[in-house]
Design an enzyme around this catalytic site. Sequence first.
Site, PDB file in Angstrom:
ATOM      1  N   CYS A 156       0.979  -1.334  -0.125  1.00 41.34           N
ATOM      2  CA  CYS A 156       0.199  -0.047   0.093  1.00 41.34           C
ATOM      3  C   CYS A 156       0.871   1.036   0.156  1.00 41.34           C
ATOM      4  O   CYS A 156       1.576   1.766  -0.658  1.00 41.34           O
ATOM      5  CB  CYS A 156      -0.982  -0.205   1.418  1.00 41.34           C
ATOM      6  SG  CYS A 156      -2.381   1.361   0.950  1.00 41.34           S
ATOM      7  N   GLU A 202      -2.208  -8.628   3.596  1.00 43.28           N
ATOM      8  CA  GLU A 202      -2.125  -9.138   5.496  1.00 43.28           C
ATOM      9  C   GLU A 202      -2.999  -9.178   5.578  1.00 43.28           C
ATOM     10  O   GLU A 202      -3.915  -9.956   6.679  1.00 43.28           O
ATOM     11  CB  GLU A 202      -1.463  -8.140   6.041  1.00 43.28           C
ATOM     12  CG  GLU A 202      -1.895  -7.064   6.328  1.00 43.28           C
ATOM     13  CD  GLU A 202      -2.025  -5.837   4.624  1.00 43.28           C
ATOM     14  OE1 GLU A 202      -1.431  -5.474   4.243  1.00 43.28           O
ATOM     15  OE2 GLU A 202      -2.205  -4.709   5.992  1.00 43.28           O
ATOM     16  N   HIS A 212      -4.354  -5.126   0.170  1.00 43.91           N
ATOM     17  CA  HIS A 212      -3.255  -5.167   1.798  1.00 43.91           C
ATOM     18  C   HIS A 212      -3.879  -7.325   2.021  1.00 43.91           C
ATOM     19  O   HIS A 212      -4.723  -7.084   2.466  1.00 43.91           O
ATOM     20  CB  HIS A 212      -3.795  -4.445   2.850  1.00 43.91           C
ATOM     21  CG  HIS A 212      -3.603  -3.727   2.673  1.00 43.91           C
ATOM     22  ND1 HIS A 212      -2.641  -3.133   3.873  1.00 43.91           N
ATOM     23  CD2 HIS A 212      -4.215  -2.272   2.159  1.00 43.91           C
ATOM     24  CE1 HIS A 212      -2.559  -1.407   4.118  1.00 43.91           C
ATOM     25  NE2 HIS A 212      -3.570  -1.044   2.344  1.00 43.91           N
TER      26      HIS A 212
END
Length: 245
Positions: A111, A216, A214
């Site tokens: 990001c 994660e 993202h």
Amino acid sequence: MGAYPLVGLTTSASVDAYPERAYTNAAYVMAVQQAGGIPILLPPQLSVVAREELWRRLDALVLTGGGDLDPARFGEARHRTVYDVSAARDELETDLTRRALAEDVPLLAICRGIQVLNVVLGGTLYQDIPSDLRSPIEHSQKERRDQPTHAVKVQEGSRLAEILGRLEVDVNSFHHQAVKDLGSRLKMVGMASDGVIEAAEVTDHPFAVAVQWHPEDLVAHDRAARGIFRALVEAAGRSALRSLR
Ligand SMILES: [Mn+2]
């Protein structure tokens, strides 16, 4: 290096707030652990000695998401929507990114991270997608963080395509800025249907992969997202063995 590579994670820092804080989303910590790495948080408040000593021990670096980079770093005045600019974070991440590039340390830029990497390599950013581009895609999604909302087409033959095992992925999206002019050494390897650059790689580096989304937040249900962190940790292990860092 021990059995588990040490993976540095940069953090956010509160700006003009008391008490001063350093923080990041726990999802980064858990995604690195799930992939077999040991996460080490790297807040902007690190001393010079701490930064040096930690850098020598780290086997990989993750640039995490967060507020905006100071547009002065690519020669522009701030758009009114630019927020949470931290000079200390910009400086730390610029320094560590340069080191990772120069020393062939595996790098995953997420990001804000793809934006930092691009600017370090001489690129520029759209400071505000809604004002700069007329896009039908909402890149600042309102849906939950683990909910994909737009697609990304991945370049055939890229490292990212190999990691993901496919040429199209559905991603989450929490950015109001985006890569404009690509920096040197960077290759665009992922794009949304509106033309926004969503992934890039450094061509002459063992592992420097950058994504605008993202992963994660997707690892619980998305094998491709887990693959990104697994690939980073594997590269960290190889790099540590080769260079005896
Ligand atoms: Mn997006």
